[in-house]
Design a protein around this motif. Structure first.
Motif, PDB file in Angstrom:
ATOM      1  N   ALA A 186       0.835  -1.208   0.000  1.00 11.62           N
ATOM      2  CA  ALA A 186       0.000   0.000   0.000  1.00 11.62           C
ATOM      3  C   ALA A 186       0.869   1.257   0.000  1.00 11.62           C
ATOM      4  O   ALA A 186       0.573   2.230  -0.710  1.00 11.62           O
ATOM      5  CB  ALA A 186      -0.922  -0.006   1.213  1.00 11.62           C
ATOM      6  N   CYS A 213       2.621   1.341  -3.612  1.00  7.12           N
ATOM      7  CA  CYS A 213       1.866   1.256  -4.861  1.00  7.12           C
ATOM      8  C   CYS A 213       0.500   1.947  -4.852  1.00  7.12           C
ATOM      9  O   CYS A 213      -0.036   2.269  -5.917  1.00  7.12           O
ATOM     10  CB  CYS A 213       1.680  -0.211  -5.258  1.00  7.12           C
ATOM     11  SG  CYS A 213       3.237  -1.079  -5.533  1.00  7.12           S
ATOM     12  N   ASP A 214      -0.098   2.160  -3.666  1.00  4.31           N
ATOM     13  CA  ASP A 214      -1.380   2.865  -3.638  1.00  4.31           C
ATOM     14  C   ASP A 214      -1.187   4.331  -4.019  1.00  4.31           C
ATOM     15  O   ASP A 214      -0.095   4.892  -3.885  1.00  4.31           O
ATOM     16  CB  ASP A 214      -1.995   2.805  -2.237  1.00  4.31           C
ATOM     17  CG  ASP A 214      -2.737   1.510  -1.983  1.00  4.31           C
ATOM     18  OD1 ASP A 214      -2.634   0.596  -2.813  1.00  4.31           O
ATOM     19  OD2 ASP A 214      -3.402   1.413  -0.928  1.00  4.31           O
ATOM     20  N   SER A 264      -5.077   7.546  -1.428  1.00  6.05           N
ATOM     21  CA  SER A 264      -5.857   6.389  -0.988  1.00  6.05           C
ATOM     22  C   SER A 264      -5.957   6.365   0.535  1.00  6.05           C
ATOM     23  O   SER A 264      -5.005   6.694   1.253  1.00  6.05           O
ATOM     24  CB  SER A 264      -5.233   5.093  -1.489  1.00  6.05           C
ATOM     25  OG  SER A 264      -4.115   4.738  -0.700  1.00  6.05           O
ATOM     26  N   ARG A 310      -6.133   3.820   2.483  1.00  7.85           N
ATOM     27  CA  ARG A 310      -5.280   2.803   3.082  1.00  7.85           C
ATOM     28  C   ARG A 310      -3.851   3.328   3.270  1.00  7.85           C
ATOM     29  O   ARG A 310      -3.233   3.142   4.322  1.00  7.85           O
ATOM     30  CB  ARG A 310      -5.271   1.553   2.199  1.00  7.85           C
ATOM     31  CG  ARG A 310      -4.540   0.375   2.793  1.00  7.85           C
ATOM     32  CD  ARG A 310      -4.795  -0.898   2.027  1.00  7.85           C
ATOM     33  NE  ARG A 310      -4.269  -0.830   0.649  1.00  7.85           N
ATOM     34  CZ  ARG A 310      -4.175  -1.888  -0.161  1.00  7.85           C
ATOM     35  NH1 ARG A 310      -4.612  -3.061   0.256  1.00  7.85           N
ATOM     36  NH2 ARG A 310      -3.707  -1.768  -1.378  1.00  7.85           N
ATOM     37  N   ARG A 311      -3.321   4.008   2.263  1.00  3.15           N
ATOM     38  CA  ARG A 311      -1.960   4.547   2.351  1.00  3.15           C
ATOM     39  C   ARG A 311      -1.897   5.688   3.372  1.00  3.15           C
ATOM     40  O   ARG A 311      -0.964   5.780   4.173  1.00  3.15           O
ATOM     41  CB  ARG A 311      -1.484   5.035   0.993  1.00  3.15           C
ATOM     42  CG  ARG A 311      -0.005   5.437   0.950  1.00  3.15           C
ATOM     43  CD  ARG A 311       0.431   5.759  -0.477  1.00  3.15           C
ATOM     44  NE  ARG A 311       1.878   5.954  -0.541  1.00  3.15           N
ATOM     45  CZ  ARG A 311       2.523   7.074  -0.282  1.00  3.15           C
ATOM     46  NH1 ARG A 311       1.821   8.145   0.075  1.00  3.15           N
ATOM     47  NH2 ARG A 311       3.827   7.150  -0.372  1.00  3.15           N
ATOM     48  N   ASP A 342      -3.999  -9.933   1.016  1.00  6.50           N
ATOM     49  CA  ASP A 342      -3.013  -8.887   1.250  1.00  6.50           C
ATOM     50  C   ASP A 342      -2.232  -9.143   2.538  1.00  6.50           C
ATOM     51  O   ASP A 342      -1.020  -8.917   2.610  1.00  6.50           O
ATOM     52  CB  ASP A 342      -3.706  -7.524   1.350  1.00  6.50           C
ATOM     53  CG  ASP A 342      -4.187  -7.014   0.003  1.00  6.50           C
ATOM     54  OD1 ASP A 342      -3.708  -7.538  -1.021  1.00  6.50           O
ATOM     55  OD2 ASP A 342      -5.028  -6.101  -0.020  1.00  6.50           O
ATOM     56  N   CYS A 381       3.393  -3.556  -9.253  1.00 10.26           N
ATOM     57  CA  CYS A 381       3.236  -4.055  -7.882  1.00 10.26           C
ATOM     58  C   CYS A 381       3.630  -5.525  -7.731  1.00 10.26           C
ATOM     59  O   CYS A 381       3.665  -6.027  -6.625  1.00 10.26           O
ATOM     60  CB  CYS A 381       1.792  -3.856  -7.411  1.00 10.26           C
ATOM     61  SG  CYS A 381       0.586  -4.930  -8.220  1.00 10.26           S
ATOM     62  N   ARG A 387      -5.485  -1.657 -10.069  1.00  7.49           N
ATOM     63  CA  ARG A 387      -5.086  -0.697  -9.049  1.00  7.49           C
ATOM     64  C   ARG A 387      -3.958   0.187  -9.550  1.00  7.49           C
ATOM     65  O   ARG A 387      -4.016   1.415  -9.440  1.00  7.49           O
ATOM     66  CB  ARG A 387      -4.678  -1.437  -7.775  1.00  7.49           C
ATOM     67  CG  ARG A 387      -4.383  -0.564  -6.537  1.00  7.49           C
ATOM     68  CD  ARG A 387      -2.885  -0.222  -6.385  1.00  7.49           C
ATOM     69  NE  ARG A 387      -2.041  -1.384  -6.370  1.00  7.49           N
ATOM     70  CZ  ARG A 387      -1.522  -1.948  -5.277  1.00  7.49           C
ATOM     71  NH1 ARG A 387      -1.780  -1.441  -4.105  1.00  7.49           N
ATOM     72  NH2 ARG A 387      -0.729  -3.001  -5.374  1.00  7.49           N
ATOM     73  N   CYS A 388      -2.930  -0.413 -10.099  1.00  7.68           N
ATOM     74  CA  CYS A 388      -1.768   0.354 -10.552  1.00  7.68           C
ATOM     75  C   CYS A 388      -2.116   1.233 -11.759  1.00  7.68           C
ATOM     76  O   CYS A 388      -1.629   2.365 -11.884  1.00  7.68           O
ATOM     77  CB  CYS A 388      -0.617  -0.584 -10.899  1.00  7.68           C
ATOM     78  SG  CYS A 388       0.104  -1.384  -9.427  1.00  7.68           S
ATOM     79  N   VAL A 423      -3.710   4.340 -10.470  1.00  2.95           N
ATOM     80  CA  VAL A 423      -2.741   5.261  -9.858  1.00  2.95           C
ATOM     81  C   VAL A 423      -1.987   6.029 -10.932  1.00  2.95           C
ATOM     82  O   VAL A 423      -1.729   7.231 -10.808  1.00  2.95           O
ATOM     83  CB  VAL A 423      -1.758   4.488  -8.959  1.00  2.95           C
ATOM     84  CG1 VAL A 423      -0.643   5.406  -8.477  1.00  2.95           C
ATOM     85  CG2 VAL A 423      -2.483   3.857  -7.791  1.00  2.95           C
TER      86      VAL A 423
END
Length: 983
Positions: free
Chosen positions: A793, A796-797, A801, A803-804, A917, A959, A977-978, A981
Motif C-alpha cells: 500500500a 503502490c497505492d 488512498s 489505506r496509504r 493482502d 506491484c 489498481r496500478c 494510480v
C-alpha cells in the motif's frame, strides 16, 4: 499476455513510492557520537529542561566515585543506569535533575601520592601537612577532569559544568558541621577498642574499605594448663595429695587459632555454655608428635577426633563428661608464663569465661581471648573487666619493650607476612604448649587499596555511638541512630530489588559503633578539641561549644579544611571563648564514608537544584554499597537528620566476563568502556545495559557485544524504514482512527498497550523489560508483520488512498512514540533519527516528553480478532515457505492458496479483511470444507490447513502481483489498481 501488451515490459520503478531517507544504514557511532555531545552542550539541553515549569522534581543523587583512575566497566554500568532513570523520568513529566559528584578525600588518593613519594625515596611524614594535602587536591582535580569527559562520552546527561566535590570548601565546611552535630548530640566518643587496622597504610579501616581474599594462615592448637583457683601451679609430683579441683591435675584446656601473633595478648579462654565437653587421655602418639602419652585434654566432644588427628594422636580414651559448671572459677596458666627472658610479662592468671560466641563448628570448643584484637574478645573483656594490651604498634610491629618478641613485625611494609607468627609458634613449642600446628586457606580481610592483609588492633579511635539516645529532638523515627535507621529501612524506603532491604537491615541490626577516625592526612579533620588531663569518660573531656563550632565552619567555608593544619588555628578558634592552652586539637581525619554519607546536606539540602527536604528520590549503586554508601549515608543522616536521606534505593550487580569470571587485569579479561566505545560506540554499550538484568551480575565480552550490535542493527533498520516511509508526510494526509482499516486500528491498540507497559516499566526501573518489549514489537509486530503487509500500500497505492494515508498516519504515531520511548536508552541514535525528520539547530528529541496515548485506541475485541487472523497467517506463510524451499515458487505473490478453516468465527474474521493482502499473496480462497489429507498444517495451530495453488494471470510490472486482469488496462502490464494510480 493480451495481444496489445508490449513484448518488452515497461519499467514502472519511477512510479512507485519507495521510502526516501538520508538516514544512513550504517550508524558509524564511534565517529558521530561526539558531534551529538557537542551539539547538546551547544544548545544547552540539560539547562533548557530545567526551564520547564510546574513539574514535580525527581532527584537521583549520585554516589560519588573516587577521582583516582580511568573508568572501568562497572562505572559505565552504574552511570548508564542512572542516565536511563534521569532521562525517562524527565520524559514522563518530571523535573529530573542529576548532579554528578566525586569523592575526593581519603586513602585511595593519599596512597597514590605516597606511591609517588616512595618512588622518589621521600617520606610523607617529612612533608608539611598542608603541602601534602594540596598535592592530593591537585591529583584529584586532574582525575575529575579526565573522568568527567569519560562519563560524558557515555551519553550521560547532567550538570557536568558544576558537579559536587567533597573537597570543595563549602562541602568541607558542611562535613565538619555534620560531624560537630555528633559532638553536640552526644553520639561522639573516644574509645579504645580493636578495629580493622592496616599495618601497611598505618590507619584504621571501615568495613566498607575491606575486601576478602583467600589467604593461607598458620593454625595452632595450644595447651593452657589448669592451675588451682589461686593461680598456683598444681602439685603433680608422685605421692602428692590428689587435687580437689574437678579437673585432673595435669589437664590442659586446648585452644585453636589462626593468629599465633595474638597469643602474647591472651587474657582469657572462653567456653560455650551449651557445648558438650569431655576429658580425654592420650594413650598413644606418633613418634614426632608433640602430644604426650598420659596427658589429659579438655575438648568439645564433636571436635575431639579432629584435634587428635591434627596432633598425630594414635590412641586416646574419653575419660568422662566435663560439665561447663566445672569451668567456673578455673584459672589457666598463660603459655608464656615463666618463659626465658620474659621478665614476668605473662605471669598472670588466665580465667575461663562463658561466651555466647563460642561454637563447636571448628577448632576445639574453646576460644583464645585477646580483648585488644577481636570484637568478640573485646566484648567479653568489657563484660568481665579484662585488661587491654597495647603490644602492637601502628606499623604492625610489636612494641620494642615487649619481652622475647619486641620489634618483630606481623605484616611487612610490602604486605607480606612478618616473622611474628613463626616466632610465636617456636616459642610455644619451646614452652611445651604447642599441641599441633598446620596451615589453613580461608577468606581473610585485606585492604581494598594496598591489597595487604589486615589485623584487628586495639587503638584509641573516635566513634559514633549508634545505640545512645540522641539529644537532638528528632525522635520521630527513633531516639538512637540504629533505631532510626531500622525504622527508615522498613517504613520510608522503597527497595529495588526488594532483597536490598534485608541486606542492609541485617547489617545495621548487627553492626558495632561507627569508627569515624583515620590516622591519615588527606580528609576533613575531626573538628573537635579535648580537655588536657581529662579522661574520655569525663563529662568535660570534649569541648562542646556552639560558638567554636560556628567559627570552624566559617573558616572552612572561606579557606577550606587545610586551615585546620595551619599554625595558630587552635588559638584563633578558641580565643576569647576558652583558654586554648587547656585543650588539645584532634588531628585525625574523618572516615571518607562520613564525607560521602554527608552529601545529602551539601548537595540535596544546599544546592538550588537539590530538594526542598534534603531527601533524594533515589540512590543507585552496586550491591557492595549496602556496606558502603547506602550504609554510611543512612547512619550519617539518621544521626544528623533523624531519618534516611533517600526514599528509594536501587542496586545492581557486578560485571563479569563472558564465562562468568571476575574481571582481572592479570587474567586479561577486562573490558574497558573506552575500548567498547572505540569499536562500537556508546549506544551499543548502553544497549548492552538495557538488554541485561542488572539485578544480578552481568556478563560482557566480544561475543556478547557482537550480539548486542546485531540487535541494534535490526532496530536501526526498523527506524530507518519508518523514516523512509514517512517522507513528505503532511498534516492533510492524517486520517482519524474511525476511518482507518482494522489493521491500522490494531496497531494503534498495540501502541496504547505499549504506552502502559513502557511507563510502568520505566517507573519500576525495569529497563530490560521495556527494551525487550519494544524490540519484540519492532521486529515481530512491525517489521515481520505490519510493515511487511503495508509495503504494498505504501509503495503502490495512490497518495490519496485511504489505506496509504491511514498507514502513514499510524507510522507518524509510531515514530513519535518509539523514538521517545527509546531515547533514554539510546540517546545518540534517537537524536539522529529525530533530527532526520525534524531538523533544526534548536531541536532535540531529549527536549520532548512521551506522547499521551488516547485510551480510545485500546480495543481488546479487535485485538482478539486479529490474534486469530495472525495465527491463520502463520499457517499460510509456513505453507508457502515449504513451496519456496522446494523452488516451486520464488515469492509469495506467485501463490493463491486455499485456506481451510474449521472455526466459523475465525472464518468470518478472515473473510472480513483482505486476507490475501495480509498473507502477501496475489489471491487467496477461504473454505469451510474439510481439508484434504495432503493439506499443510501446523500441529500447534489445529483447525487451519492450507492447500497450495499457483496464482493465475500475469505479473503486474508495478506491484508484482499476479492477477488475471493484468494487461487489459490503459497502462501495459499493470493491474487495475496500478493502472488507476498511473492515471
Amino acid at each position: 499476455m493480451s495481444a496489445d501488451t508490449p513484448e518488452t515490459p515497461v519499467d514502472y520503478r519511477d512510479t512507485v513510492f519507495l521510502p526516501e531517507t538520508d538516514f544512513p544504514m550504517r550508524a558509524n557511532l564511534p565517529g558521530r557520537e561526539p558531534d551529538w555531545l557537542a551539539r547538546w552542550a551547544r544548545i544547552g539541553v540539560y539547562d533548557r529542561l530545567r526551564e520547564k515549569t510546574g513539574r514535580a522534581p525527581f532527584v537521583l543523587h549520585d554516589g560519588p566515585p573516587y577521582a583516582n583512575g580511568h573508568l572501568h566497566i562497572g562505572h559505565a554500568l552504574n552511570k548508564i543506569l542512572k542516565d536511563f532513570i534521569v532521562r525517562s523520568q524527565q520524559m514522563m513529566g518530571r523535573d529530573a535533575r542529576y548532579v554528578p559528584g566525586w569523592d575526593c578525600h581519603g586513602l585511595p588518593i593519599e596512597w597514590k601520592i605516597e606511591e609517588q613519594y616512595r618512588a622518589k625515596g621521600l617520606n610523607k611524614d617529612d612533608v608539611d601537612t598542608v603541602s601534602f594535602r594540596q598535592e592530593c587536591r591537585r591529583f584529584a582535580e586532574g582525575w575529575i577532569d579526565i573522568q568527567r569527559e569519560e562519563f560524558k562520552r557515555l551519553g550521560v546527561t547532567g550538570k557536568w559544568e558544576r558537579p559536587y566535590l567533597t573537597m570543595d570548601y563549602h562541602a568541607e565546611a558542611v562535613i565538619a558541621e555534620e560531624f560537630m552535630k555528633l559532638l553536640m548530640n552526644g553520639s561522639l566518643y573516644q574509645g579504645s577498642k580493636p578495629v580493622m587496622w592496616s599495618p601497611v597504610e598505618k590507619t584504621a579501616l571501615a568495613e566498607a574499605e575491606v575486601e576478602y581474599h583467600d589467604h593461607t594462615s598458620h593454625t595452632i592448637w595450644v595447651r593452657f594448663k589448669v592451675t588451682n583457683h589461686t593461680g598456683a601451679a598444681l602439685d603433680n609430683s608422685p605421692g602428692a595429695e590428689a587435687p580437689k579441683d574437678l579437673l585432673d591435675a595435669n589437664a590442659s584446656v586446648v585452644i585453636w587459632t589462626t593468629t599465633p601473633w595474638t597469643i602474647p595478648q591472651n587474657r582469657a579462654v572462653a567456653y560455650g555454655p551449651g557445648i558438650a565437653y569431655g576429658l580425654y587421655r592420650i594413650d598413644a602418639a606418633a613418634e614426632n608428635a608433640t602430644a604426650v602419652v598420659g596427658e589429659t585434654l579438655v575438648l568439645a566432644d564433636v571436635l575431639a577426633q579432629g584435634v587428635m588427628t591434627s596432633a598425630k594422636v594414635e590412641g586416646f580414651t574419653r575419660l568422662r563428661d566435663v560439665a561447663t559448671s566445672e569451668f567456673e572459677g578455673v584459672i589457666l596458666r598463660h603459655p608464656y608464663a615463666g618463659i626465658e627472658n620474659g621478665n614476668g610479662e605473662w605471669d598472670y592468671s588466665v580465667p575461663m569465661l562463658p561466651g555466647d560466641h563460642v561454637t563447636d563448628d571448628a577448632g576445639t570448643g574453646f576460644v583464645h581471648t585477646a580483648p585488644s584484637h577481636g570484637d568478640d574478645d573485646y566484648q567479653l573483656g568489657l563484660k568481665f573487666g579484662l585488661p587491654m594490651t597495647y603490644n602492637v604498634e601502628p606499623d604492625g610491629t610489636y612494641r620494642t619493650s615487649l619481652p622475647v618478641f619486641g620489634g618483630q613485625p606481623i605484616i611487612l611494609p610490602d604486605g607480606k607476612e612478618g616473622p611474628a607468627n613463626v616466632s610465636n609458634i617456636k616459642a610455644l613449642h619451646a614452652q611445651g604448649a604447642l599441641l599441633a600446628k598446620g596451615k589453613l586457606k580461608h577468606s581473610y580481610p585485606h585492604s581494598w587499596r594496598s591489597k595487604a592483609p589486615l589485623i584487628f588492633r586495639n587503638t584509641p579511635q573516635w566513634f559514633a555511638a549508634i545505640d545512645v539516645k540522641l539529644e537532638d529532638g528528632m525522635g520521630t523515627y527513633g531516639d538512637t541512630i540504629r533505631e532510626r535507621a531500622l525504622t527508615s529501612i522498613d517504613q520510608l524506603v522503597q527497595w529495588t530489588p526488594p532483597t536490598g532491604r534485608n541486606r542492609l537491615y541485617s547489617m545495621i541490626e548487627a553492626r558495632p559503633d561507627w569508627v569515624l577516625s583515620r590516622q591519615r592526612a588527606w580528609g576533613v579533620p575531626l573538628t573537635c578539641f579535648t580537655k588536657k588531663g581529662a579522661q574520655p569518660t569525663d563529662p568535660d573531656f570534649l569541648l562542646r561549644n556552639a560558638e567554636v563550632n560556628a567559627r570552624i565552619s566559617a573558616a572552612f567555608e572561606a579557606e577550606g579544611a587545610d586551615v585546620w593544619y595551619t599554625d595558630g588555628f587552635k588559638e584563633r578558634m578558641l580565643g576569647n571563648i576558652v583558654n586554648p592552652d587547656d585543650y588539645n586539637q584532634v588531628f585525625d581525619v574523618l572516615d571518607v564514608w562520613f564525607d560521602s554519607g554527608s552529601t545529602h546536606a551539601f548537595v540535596l539540602r544546599d544546592r538550588e537544584d537539590g530538594t526542598a527536604d534534603g531527601i533524594a528520590d533515589l540512590y543507585l549503586e552496586g550491591t557492595d554499597q549496602h556496606r558502603g554508601w547506602f550504609h554510611s549515608s543512612m547512619l550519617q543522616a539518621c544521626a544528623t537528620k533523624g531519618r534516611a536521606p533517600y526514599r528509594g534505593v536501587l542496586t545492581h550487580g557486578f560485571t563479569l566476563d563472558e564465562k562468568g569470571m571476575k574481571m582481572s587485569k592479570s587474567l586479561g579479561n577486562t573490558v574497558a568502556p573506552a575500548d567498547v566505545i572505540k569499536d562500537y560506540g556508546a549506544d551499543i554499550l548502553r544497549l548492552w545495559v538495557a538488554q541485561s538484568d542488572y539485578t544480578v551480575d552481568l556478563r560482557i565480552g566480544k561475543e556478547i557485544l557482537k550480539g548486542t550490535a546485531d540487535s541494534y542493527r535490526r532496530l536501526r533498520n526498523t527506524l530507518r524504514f519508518m523514516l523512509g516511509a514517512l517522507a513528505g508526510f503532511a498534516e492533510e494526509e492524517r486520517v482519524s482512527p474511525a476511518e482507518m482499516p482494522e489493521l491500522e486500528r490494531w496497531v494503534l491498540h498495540r501502541l496504547a498497550e505499549l504506552d502502559t507497559v513502557v511507563r510502568e516499566g520505566y517507573a519500576a526501573y525495569d529497563f530490560q523489560g521495556v527494551f525487550q518489549t519494544l524490540f519484540t514489537f519492532c521486529t515481530v509486530d512491525l517489521s515481520a508483520f505490519w510493515f511487511d503487509i503495508r509495503k504494498d500500500a505504501l509503495y503502490c497505492d495512490a497518495p490519496s488512498s485511504l489505506r496509504r494515508r491511514a498507514a502513514r498516519t499510524v507510522m507518524d504515531a509510531l515514530f513519535q512514540r518509539l523514538t521517545k520511548w527509546l531515547a533514554p536508552m539510546l540517546p545518540f541514535t534517537m537524536e539522529d533519527v529525530w533530527l532526520s525528520r525534524f531538523p533544526g539547530e534548536a531541536n532535540s528529541v531529549h527536549l520532548e516528553d512521551f506522547d499521551p496515548t488516547p485510551a480510545a485506541w485500546l480495543n481488546p475485541d479487535l485485538a482478539a480478532k486479529w490474534d486469530g487472523i495472525r495465527r491463520a497467517r502463520r499457517v499460510v506463510t509456513a505453507a508457502l515457505e515449504v513451496q519456496r524451499t522446494a523452488k516451486v515458487i520464488g515469492a509469495s505473490l506467485e501463490a493463491a492458496p486455499v485456506v481451510h478453516v474449521e472455526d466459523t468465527a475465525l472464518e468470518a474474521a478472515l473473510k472480513s479483511v483482505e486476507f490475501a493482502d495480509i498473507c502477501i499473496t496475489s489471491d487467496l480462497s477461504l473454505s469451510a470444507d474439510p481439508a484434504p489429507a495432503e493439506a499443510f498444517r501446523l500441529p500447534e495451530l489445529p483447525g487451519i490447513a492450507v492447500v497450495f495453488e499457483a496464482a493465475e494471470g500475469e505479473k503486474c510490472e508495478r506491484c508484482w502481483k499476479i492477477l488475471p486482469d493484468v494487461g487489459s488496462h490503459k497502462h501495459p502490464c499493470t493491474c487495475a489498481r496500478c493502472n488507476s494510480v498511473l492515471g
